[in-house]
Motif scaffolding. Structure first.
Motif, PDB file in Angstrom:
ATOM      1  N   ASP A   6       0.807  -1.228   0.000  1.00 60.74           N
ATOM      2  CA  ASP A   6       0.000   0.000   0.000  1.00 60.74           C
ATOM      3  C   ASP A   6       0.836   1.272   0.000  1.00 60.74           C
ATOM      4  O   ASP A   6       0.302   2.376  -0.054  1.00 60.74           O
ATOM      5  CB  ASP A   6      -1.001   0.008   1.156  1.00 60.74           C
ATOM      6  N   ARG A   7       2.161   1.130   0.033  1.00 60.10           N
ATOM      7  CA  ARG A   7       3.066   2.298  -0.014  1.00 60.10           C
ATOM      8  C   ARG A   7       3.792   2.418  -1.355  1.00 60.10           C
ATOM      9  O   ARG A   7       4.614   3.313  -1.531  1.00 60.10           O
ATOM     10  CB  ARG A   7       4.125   2.195   1.096  1.00 60.10           C
ATOM     11  N   LEU A   8       3.522   1.518  -2.293  1.00 58.12           N
ATOM     12  CA  LEU A   8       4.184   1.593  -3.596  1.00 58.12           C
ATOM     13  C   LEU A   8       3.722   2.848  -4.336  1.00 58.12           C
ATOM     14  O   LEU A   8       2.568   3.262  -4.211  1.00 58.12           O
ATOM     15  CB  LEU A   8       3.896   0.338  -4.423  1.00 58.12           C
ATOM     16  N   SER A   9       4.617   3.445  -5.098  1.00 55.89           N
ATOM     17  CA  SER A   9       4.366   4.752  -5.703  1.00 55.89           C
ATOM     18  C   SER A   9       3.314   4.748  -6.808  1.00 55.89           C
ATOM     19  O   SER A   9       2.482   5.645  -6.874  1.00 55.89           O
ATOM     20  CB  SER A   9       5.667   5.319  -6.285  1.00 55.89           C
ATOM     21  N   ASP A  10       3.353   3.772  -7.696  1.00 62.00           N
ATOM     22  CA  ASP A  10       2.440   3.767  -8.832  1.00 62.00           C
ATOM     23  C   ASP A  10       1.133   3.066  -8.444  1.00 62.00           C
ATOM     24  O   ASP A  10       1.155   1.911  -8.025  1.00 62.00           O
ATOM     25  CB  ASP A  10       3.080   3.061 -10.026  1.00 62.00           C
ATOM     26  N   PRO A  11      -0.013   3.739  -8.595  1.00 60.88           N
ATOM     27  CA  PRO A  11      -1.289   3.147  -8.170  1.00 60.88           C
ATOM     28  C   PRO A  11      -1.635   1.840  -8.878  1.00 60.88           C
ATOM     29  O   PRO A  11      -2.184   0.926  -8.262  1.00 60.88           O
ATOM     30  CB  PRO A  11      -2.329   4.227  -8.492  1.00 60.88           C
ATOM     31  N   ALA A  12      -1.327   1.723 -10.167  1.00 59.73           N
ATOM     32  CA  ALA A  12      -1.643   0.497 -10.908  1.00 59.73           C
ATOM     33  C   ALA A  12      -0.787  -0.668 -10.412  1.00 59.73           C
ATOM     34  O   ALA A  12      -1.283  -1.780 -10.209  1.00 59.73           O
ATOM     35  CB  ALA A  12      -1.446   0.716 -12.406  1.00 59.73           C
ATOM     36  N   VAL A  13       0.490  -0.400 -10.186  1.00 58.71           N
ATOM     37  CA  VAL A  13       1.396  -1.426  -9.669  1.00 58.71           C
ATOM     38  C   VAL A  13       0.983  -1.792  -8.245  1.00 58.71           C
ATOM     39  O   VAL A  13       0.954  -2.974  -7.878  1.00 58.71           O
ATOM     40  CB  VAL A  13       2.863  -0.942  -9.728  1.00 58.71           C
ATOM     41  N   ARG A  14       0.640  -0.798  -7.457  1.00 63.90           N
ATOM     42  CA  ARG A  14       0.190  -1.025  -6.087  1.00 63.90           C
ATOM     43  C   ARG A  14      -1.009  -1.978  -6.066  1.00 63.90           C
ATOM     44  O   ARG A  14      -1.050  -2.926  -5.280  1.00 63.90           O
ATOM     45  CB  ARG A  14      -0.185   0.319  -5.448  1.00 63.90           C
ATOM     46  N   ALA A  15      -1.977  -1.744  -6.949  1.00 61.32           N
ATOM     47  CA  ALA A  15      -3.177  -2.599  -7.001  1.00 61.32           C
ATOM     48  C   ALA A  15      -2.816  -4.024  -7.400  1.00 61.32           C
ATOM     49  O   ALA A  15      -3.347  -4.991  -6.836  1.00 61.32           O
ATOM     50  CB  ALA A  15      -4.186  -2.008  -7.987  1.00 61.32           C
ATOM     51  N   LEU A  16      -1.906  -4.177  -8.358  1.00 62.76           N
ATOM     52  CA  LEU A  16      -1.521  -5.517  -8.815  1.00 62.76           C
ATOM     53  C   LEU A  16      -0.770  -6.277  -7.725  1.00 62.76           C
ATOM     54  O   LEU A  16      -1.077  -7.448  -7.456  1.00 62.76           O
ATOM     55  CB  LEU A  16      -0.674  -5.411 -10.084  1.00 62.76           C
ATOM     56  N   VAL A  17       0.179  -5.632  -7.073  1.00 66.64           N
ATOM     57  CA  VAL A  17       0.950  -6.287  -6.007  1.00 66.64           C
ATOM     58  C   VAL A  17       0.036  -6.644  -4.838  1.00 66.64           C
ATOM     59  O   VAL A  17       0.126  -7.747  -4.281  1.00 66.64           O
ATOM     60  CB  VAL A  17       2.135  -5.414  -5.553  1.00 66.64           C
ATOM     61  N   ALA A  18      -0.874  -5.749  -4.479  1.00 68.34           N
ATOM     62  CA  ALA A  18      -1.814  -6.041  -3.394  1.00 68.34           C
ATOM     63  C   ALA A  18      -2.678  -7.252  -3.731  1.00 68.34           C
ATOM     64  O   ALA A  18      -2.938  -8.104  -2.877  1.00 68.34           O
ATOM     65  CB  ALA A  18      -2.684  -4.822  -3.105  1.00 68.34           C
ATOM     66  N   ALA A  19      -3.108  -7.355  -4.990  1.00 64.88           N
ATOM     67  CA  ALA A  19      -3.919  -8.502  -5.418  1.00 64.88           C
ATOM     68  C   ALA A  19      -3.115  -9.799  -5.350  1.00 64.88           C
ATOM     69  O   ALA A  19      -3.631 -10.830  -4.896  1.00 64.88           O
ATOM     70  CB  ALA A  19      -4.442  -8.274  -6.831  1.00 64.88           C
ATOM     71  N   ILE A  20      -1.858  -9.748  -5.774  1.00 60.27           N
ATOM     72  CA  ILE A  20      -0.998 -10.932  -5.684  1.00 60.27           C
ATOM     73  C   ILE A  20      -0.863 -11.355  -4.225  1.00 60.27           C
ATOM     74  O   ILE A  20      -1.057 -12.521  -3.883  1.00 60.27           O
ATOM     75  CB  ILE A  20       0.389 -10.651  -6.307  1.00 60.27           C
ATOM     76  N   ASN A  21      -0.546 -10.394  -3.355  1.00 58.40           N
ATOM     77  CA  ASN A  21      -0.271 -10.723  -1.964  1.00 58.40           C
ATOM     78  C   ASN A  21      -1.509 -11.171  -1.188  1.00 58.40           C
ATOM     79  O   ASN A  21      -1.381 -11.867  -0.185  1.00 58.40           O
ATOM     80  CB  ASN A  21       0.428  -9.559  -1.270  1.00 58.40           C
ATOM     81  N   SER A  22      -2.682 -10.790  -1.651  1.00 62.64           N
ATOM     82  CA  SER A  22      -3.910 -11.250  -0.983  1.00 62.64           C
ATOM     83  C   SER A  22      -4.520 -12.460  -1.693  1.00 62.64           C
ATOM     84  O   SER A  22      -5.599 -12.913  -1.319  1.00 62.64           O
ATOM     85  CB  SER A  22      -4.923 -10.108  -0.882  1.00 62.64           C
ATOM     86  N   ASN A  23      -3.797 -12.956  -2.717  1.00 62.73           N
ATOM     87  CA  ASN A  23      -4.229 -14.120  -3.492  1.00 62.73           C
ATOM     88  C   ASN A  23      -5.630 -13.891  -4.070  1.00 62.73           C
ATOM     89  O   ASN A  23      -6.468 -14.793  -4.087  1.00 62.73           O
ATOM     90  CB  ASN A  23      -4.170 -15.396  -2.641  1.00 62.73           C
ATOM     91  N   ASP A  24      -5.860 -12.665  -4.554  1.00 60.33           N
ATOM     92  CA  ASP A  24      -7.169 -12.262  -5.071  1.00 60.33           C
ATOM     93  C   ASP A  24      -7.122 -12.214  -6.596  1.00 60.33           C
ATOM     94  O   ASP A  24      -6.744 -11.206  -7.190  1.00 60.33           O
ATOM     95  CB  ASP A  24      -7.540 -10.900  -4.481  1.00 60.33           C
ATOM     96  N   GLU A  25      -7.527 -13.312  -7.214  1.00 58.65           N
ATOM     97  CA  GLU A  25      -7.454 -13.425  -8.675  1.00 58.65           C
ATOM     98  C   GLU A  25      -8.345 -12.393  -9.366  1.00 58.65           C
ATOM     99  O   GLU A  25      -7.963 -11.806 -10.376  1.00 58.65           O
ATOM    100  CB  GLU A  25      -7.852 -14.838  -9.098  1.00 58.65           C
ATOM    101  N   GLN A  26      -9.508 -12.129  -8.817  1.00 54.42           N
ATOM    102  CA  GLN A  26     -10.423 -11.154  -9.413  1.00 54.42           C
ATOM    103  C   GLN A  26      -9.799  -9.756  -9.400  1.00 54.42           C
ATOM    104  O   GLN A  26      -9.831  -9.046 -10.403  1.00 54.42           O
ATOM    105  CB  GLN A  26     -11.749 -11.157  -8.668  1.00 54.42           C
ATOM    106  N   ALA A  27      -9.211  -9.362  -8.283  1.00 56.37           N
ATOM    107  CA  ALA A  27      -8.562  -8.049  -8.196  1.00 56.37           C
ATOM    108  C   ALA A  27      -7.331  -7.983  -9.103  1.00 56.37           C
ATOM    109  O   ALA A  27      -7.041  -6.940  -9.686  1.00 56.37           O
ATOM    110  CB  ALA A  27      -8.175  -7.742  -6.753  1.00 56.37           C
ATOM    111  N   PHE A  28      -6.620  -9.101  -9.236  1.00 57.34           N
ATOM    112  CA  PHE A  28      -5.445  -9.166 -10.108  1.00 57.34           C
ATOM    113  C   PHE A  28      -5.845  -8.826 -11.542  1.00 57.34           C
ATOM    114  O   PHE A  28      -5.267  -7.941 -12.171  1.00 57.34           O
ATOM    115  CB  PHE A  28      -4.830 -10.568 -10.025  1.00 57.34           C
ATOM    116  N   PHE A  29      -6.861  -9.520 -12.056  1.00 57.89           N
ATOM    117  CA  PHE A  29      -7.266  -9.262 -13.436  1.00 57.89           C
ATOM    118  C   PHE A  29      -7.944  -7.906 -13.591  1.00 57.89           C
ATOM    119  O   PHE A  29      -7.865  -7.298 -14.659  1.00 57.89           O
ATOM    120  CB  PHE A  29      -8.100 -10.420 -13.985  1.00 57.89           C
ATOM    121  N   ALA A  30      -8.561  -7.389 -12.543  1.00 58.17           N
ATOM    122  CA  ALA A  30      -9.151  -6.048 -12.590  1.00 58.17           C
ATOM    123  C   ALA A  30      -8.069  -4.967 -12.678  1.00 58.17           C
ATOM    124  O   ALA A  30      -8.314  -3.877 -13.204  1.00 58.17           O
ATOM    125  CB  ALA A  30     -10.024  -5.807 -11.365  1.00 58.17           C
TER     126      ALA A  30
END
Length: 107
Positions: A6-30
């Motif tokens: 949640d501290r990563l600079s780029d919002p798109a990258v932040r969302a992708l990394v958060a989805a990976i780390n929460s094992n959220d496939e739906q958020a990953f593809f979103a």
């Protein structure tokens, strides 16, 4: 020391990394554009097959060590149940607020 997702600079990258780390496939593809592509160690891969194998089917997790290029290049300790832990590099291309391509490989 790691950088929380949640501290990563780029919002798109932040969302992708958060989805990976929460094992959220739906958020990953979103967090990806519909036509997103990726490569692993220099070889283009099928994104859905790769993510199922390397992230969601094996509980992948990124501990980000550093970021550069405005948050679009990361060095992270990546681990999953298949390969264990390894130091990896990630670079992201962002279009319209979503990741359109990422490239990963051993660092």
């Amino acid at each position: 020391m790691t950088i929380p997702a949640d501290r990563l600079s780029d919002p798109a990258v932040r969302a992708l990394v958060a989805a990976i780390n929460s094992n959220d496939e739906q958020a990953f593809f979103a967090a990806l554009t519909p036509d997103a592509t990726m490569s692993d160690d220099g070889s283009d891969r099928d994104l859905r097959q790769w993510s199922d194998q390397e992230i969601f089917g094996s509980r992948g997790h990124m501990d980000v060590e550093s970021e550069s290029d405005g948050g679009r290049s990361l060095v992270a300790n990546y681990r999953n149940d298949t390969w264990g832990a390894m130091r990896t590099r990630w670079s992201f291309t962002v279009a319209d607020g979503k990741v359109s391509r990422f490239e990963t490989g051993q660092a």
